[in-house]
Design a protein around this motif. Structure first.
Motif, PDB file in Angstrom:
ATOM      1  N   PHE A  38     -29.284  45.560 -68.790  1.00 40.08           N
ATOM      2  CA  PHE A  38     -28.787  44.054 -68.598  1.00 40.08           C
ATOM      3  C   PHE A  38     -27.692  43.808 -67.875  1.00 40.08           C
ATOM      4  CE2 PHE A  38     -27.364  44.006 -72.568  1.00 40.08           C
ATOM      5  CZ  PHE A  38     -26.366  43.832 -72.425  1.00 40.08           C
ATOM      6  N   ASP A  39     -27.140  42.887 -66.751  1.00 39.61           N
ATOM      7  CA  ASP A  39     -25.519  43.241 -66.249  1.00 39.61           C
ATOM      8  C   ASP A  39     -25.235  41.673 -66.745  1.00 39.61           C
ATOM      9  OD1 ASP A  39     -25.525  40.914 -64.291  1.00 39.61           O
ATOM     10  OD2 ASP A  39     -27.050  42.490 -63.223  1.00 39.61           O
ATOM     11  N   THR A  40     -23.627  42.397 -66.219  1.00 39.19           N
ATOM     12  CA  THR A  40     -22.568  40.738 -66.798  1.00 39.19           C
ATOM     13  C   THR A  40     -22.284  40.257 -65.694  1.00 39.19           C
ATOM     14  OG1 THR A  40     -20.944  41.963 -66.457  1.00 39.19           O
ATOM     15  CG2 THR A  40     -22.454  42.086 -68.587  1.00 39.19           C
ATOM     16  N   ARG A  41     -22.751  40.599 -64.191  1.00 40.45           N
ATOM     17  CA  ARG A  41     -22.142  39.469 -63.201  1.00 40.45           C
ATOM     18  C   ARG A  41     -22.163  37.731 -63.080  1.00 40.45           C
ATOM     19  NH1 ARG A  41     -27.048  40.610 -58.890  1.00 40.45           N
ATOM     20  NH2 ARG A  41     -27.770  42.720 -60.441  1.00 40.45           N
ATOM     21  N   GLU A  42     -23.006  37.505 -63.847  1.00 42.59           N
ATOM     22  CA  GLU A  42     -23.514  35.849 -63.986  1.00 42.59           C
ATOM     23  C   GLU A  42     -21.437  35.829 -64.658  1.00 42.59           C
ATOM     24  OE1 GLU A  42     -25.716  33.888 -65.932  1.00 42.59           O
ATOM     25  OE2 GLU A  42     -27.490  34.850 -64.653  1.00 42.59           O
ATOM     26  N   HIS A  43     -21.213  36.112 -66.104  1.00 38.23           N
ATOM     27  CA  HIS A  43     -19.406  35.612 -66.363  1.00 38.23           C
ATOM     28  C   HIS A  43     -18.341  36.693 -66.053  1.00 38.23           C
ATOM     29  CE1 HIS A  43     -21.913  37.737 -69.280  1.00 38.23           C
ATOM     30  NE2 HIS A  43     -20.284  38.336 -70.157  1.00 38.23           N
ATOM     31  N   CYS A  44     -18.669  38.026 -65.463  1.00 40.94           N
ATOM     32  CA  CYS A  44     -17.497  39.019 -65.308  1.00 40.94           C
ATOM     33  C   CYS A  44     -17.309  39.106 -63.947  1.00 40.94           C
ATOM     34  CB  CYS A  44     -17.802  39.527 -66.046  1.00 40.94           C
ATOM     35  SG  CYS A  44     -16.738  41.447 -66.261  1.00 40.94           S
ATOM     36  N   TYR A  46     -15.476  41.370 -62.988  1.00 45.93           N
ATOM     37  CA  TYR A  46     -15.380  42.955 -61.895  1.00 45.93           C
ATOM     38  C   TYR A  46     -17.136  43.062 -62.468  1.00 45.93           C
ATOM     39  CZ  TYR A  46     -11.033  42.458 -64.612  1.00 45.93           C
ATOM     40  OH  TYR A  46      -9.407  41.777 -64.313  1.00 45.93           O
ATOM     41  N   ASP A  47     -18.208  42.576 -62.922  1.00 48.36           N
ATOM     42  CA  ASP A  47     -19.328  42.771 -62.588  1.00 48.36           C
ATOM     43  C   ASP A  47     -19.972  42.665 -61.578  1.00 48.36           C
ATOM     44  OD1 ASP A  47     -21.227  44.504 -63.113  1.00 48.36           O
ATOM     45  OD2 ASP A  47     -21.686  43.487 -65.185  1.00 48.36           O
ATOM     46  N   LEU A  48     -19.426  43.224 -60.607  1.00 47.45           N
ATOM     47  CA  LEU A  48     -19.593  42.694 -58.852  1.00 47.45           C
ATOM     48  C   LEU A  48     -21.409  43.600 -58.545  1.00 47.45           C
ATOM     49  CD1 LEU A  48     -19.738  41.528 -56.253  1.00 47.45           C
ATOM     50  CD2 LEU A  48     -18.235  43.075 -55.734  1.00 47.45           C
ATOM     51  N   ASP A  49     -22.216  42.309 -58.849  1.00 43.33           N
ATOM     52  CA  ASP A  49     -23.614  42.606 -58.264  1.00 43.33           C
ATOM     53  C   ASP A  49     -24.175  43.212 -59.205  1.00 43.33           C
ATOM     54  OD1 ASP A  49     -23.695  41.004 -55.720  1.00 43.33           O
ATOM     55  OD2 ASP A  49     -23.092  41.804 -54.231  1.00 43.33           O
ATOM     56  N   GLY A  50     -23.335  43.218 -60.433  1.00 40.91           N
ATOM     57  CA  GLY A  50     -24.237  44.136 -61.541  1.00 40.91           C
ATOM     58  C   GLY A  50     -24.345  45.734 -61.626  1.00 40.91           C
ATOM     59  N   HIS A  51     -23.609  46.046 -60.257  1.00 43.71           N
ATOM     60  CA  HIS A  51     -23.233  47.234 -60.367  1.00 43.71           C
ATOM     61  C   HIS A  51     -22.225  48.492 -61.127  1.00 43.71           C
ATOM     62  CE1 HIS A  51     -24.037  46.321 -55.254  1.00 43.71           C
ATOM     63  NE2 HIS A  51     -25.148  45.915 -56.425  1.00 43.71           N
ATOM     64  N   PRO A  52     -21.574  47.698 -61.494  1.00 42.85           N
ATOM     65  CA  PRO A  52     -20.646  48.525 -62.117  1.00 42.85           C
ATOM     66  C   PRO A  52     -21.035  48.839 -63.158  1.00 42.85           C
ATOM     67  CG  PRO A  52     -19.481  47.073 -61.577  1.00 42.85           C
ATOM     68  CD  PRO A  52     -20.476  46.636 -60.960  1.00 42.85           C
ATOM     69  N   SER A  53     -22.775  47.821 -63.656  1.00 41.63           N
ATOM     70  CA  SER A  53     -23.053  47.839 -65.704  1.00 41.63           C
ATOM     71  C   SER A  53     -24.415  48.722 -65.028  1.00 41.63           C
ATOM     72  CB  SER A  53     -23.490  46.202 -65.463  1.00 41.63           C
ATOM     73  OG  SER A  53     -22.938  45.805 -66.445  1.00 41.63           O
TER      74      SER A  53
END
Length: 357
Positions: A38-44, A46-53
């Motif tokens: 899962f990614d954290t783009r909705e609330h983080c 730093y998680d731009l488009d979920g790419h870091p996750s």
């Protein structure tokens, strides 16, 4: 089941932003399990488009492959393309292979950690750089930034990025939840003793994080970003052997691309650990400059949007315009003591998919 549990108990030590651990495991049978990402783009921010996750999940898959080889198995990963990209999901199949060789990186998986404090400024050896460069697969290369003048330039660059990080409410919402106070270790956050601040600065940070109003007041009127930027960005930038950027041969665009980038990142980090080197990610310049470069909104603070535009220009000049969109990971590296305080991981039973239903 013991085989899979042994593999996952090692693989769970993969790095992830703020120790979020964006994965859960579902064991199907003795040789088949599922990684529910899962990614954290909705609330983080730093998680731009979920790419870091996605890169963190790639690091996890790399660990799974390395750990599986230790028990004499090769791995087949099948990405579930029919699911939303916000939940990258992989079926993982283990297949016995008498010809597979254990990886020398296996024992370094649980040792690898982030060191946010000063490192030796002594240059890397040619052989160390060669081994690190060879650890990435074809399709990636490493750019090195060394020497006092270059490190000073990067120190200035990173402190400007830190000003954005410490001055926007969107980042405050992340910072207030990721630190475990009065702790040397943390299973699911960053312990305060690992942040890299002196006791006074840590006390001020704890007070500031009580509310956005406190953070804004200390930043706007008491120069509250000065000490953190010096201690967390300026000094570490100077006290290291080198800064480095992992660059892909082509612009990463798909989930698969960022998964592969995460695997490359993990091999570099594990190889550095094997060589006795410490590593710290430096991802905010890459993230904020991409927000600006692509005209994406990330904050309500107009002044910080302008700062990100300047950052993007400087970042492109640093990496070079041809490679800037292909950069996937920034970090610094050098000899030094292992981190006294660090993030741990949730125990395997808390990472099982069934426990989250």
């Amino acid at each position: 089941m013991a085989l899979i549990e042994n593999i996952l108990n090692i693989a769970r030590w993969a790095p992830s932003g703020d120790n979020v651990q964006p994965w859960r495991f579902e064991i199907i049978d003795n040789f088949h399990f599922i990684v529910h990402g899962f990614d954290t783009r909705e609330h983080c921010v730093y998680d731009l488009d979920g790419h870091p996750s996605q890169m963190a999940i790639g690091a996890l898959l790399e660990n799974i492959e390395i750990a599986s080889a230790e028990w004499g198995y090769r791995v087949e990963f099948i990405y579930c393309h029919d699911l939303p990209e916000t939940t990258p999901t992989f079926n993982v199949y283990l297949k016995p292979d008498s010809n597979i060789a254990p990886s020398p990186l296996f024992s370094y998986i649980p040792i690898r950690a982030t060191q946010r404090r000063r490192l030796s400024a002594k240059s890397l050896l040619v052989e160390q750089k060669r081994q690190i460069e060879e650890s990435v697969t074809p399709g990636y290369r490493i750019l090195w930034f060394e020497g006092a003048k270059t490190k000073l330039k990067i120190a200035n660059f990173l402190t400007k990025s830190a000003l954005i990080r410490l001055s926007i409410p969107e980042a405050y919402e992340v910072h207030k939840t990721i630190i475990e106070w009065n702790s040397r270790f943390s299973e699911d956050r960053i312990p305060d003793q690992a942040v890299g601040l002196d006791p006074l600065s840590m006390y001020l940070m704890k007070w500031a994080l009580k509310s956005w109003q406190c953070t804004h007041f200390i930043s706007a009127y008491l120069g509250g970003t000065f000490l953190p930027r010096i201690q967390l960005d300026w000094l570490p930038s100077l006290y290291c052997a080198a800064h480095f950027i992992i660059v892909a041969d082509r612009k990463p665009e798909t989930v698969d691309d960022f998964i592969m980038a995460g695997r490359a990142m993990q091999r570099v980090w594990l190889t550095a650990t094997q060589l006795g080197l410490q590593v710290q990610p430096e991802m905010t310049p890459l993230i904020f400059s991409r927000y600006a470069r692509e005209g994406l909104s990330f904050t309500t603070v107009a002044k910080m949007r302008e700062a990100a535009n300047c950052l993007a220009v400087n970042y492109a000049a640093l990496v070079n315009p041809e490679s800037v969109e292909c950069a996937v990971f920034n970090g610094r590296m050098g000899s030094g003591k292992a981190a006294y305080s660090r993030s741990l991981r949730l125990p395997l039973e808390k990472l099982m998919w069934q426990s989250n239903k």
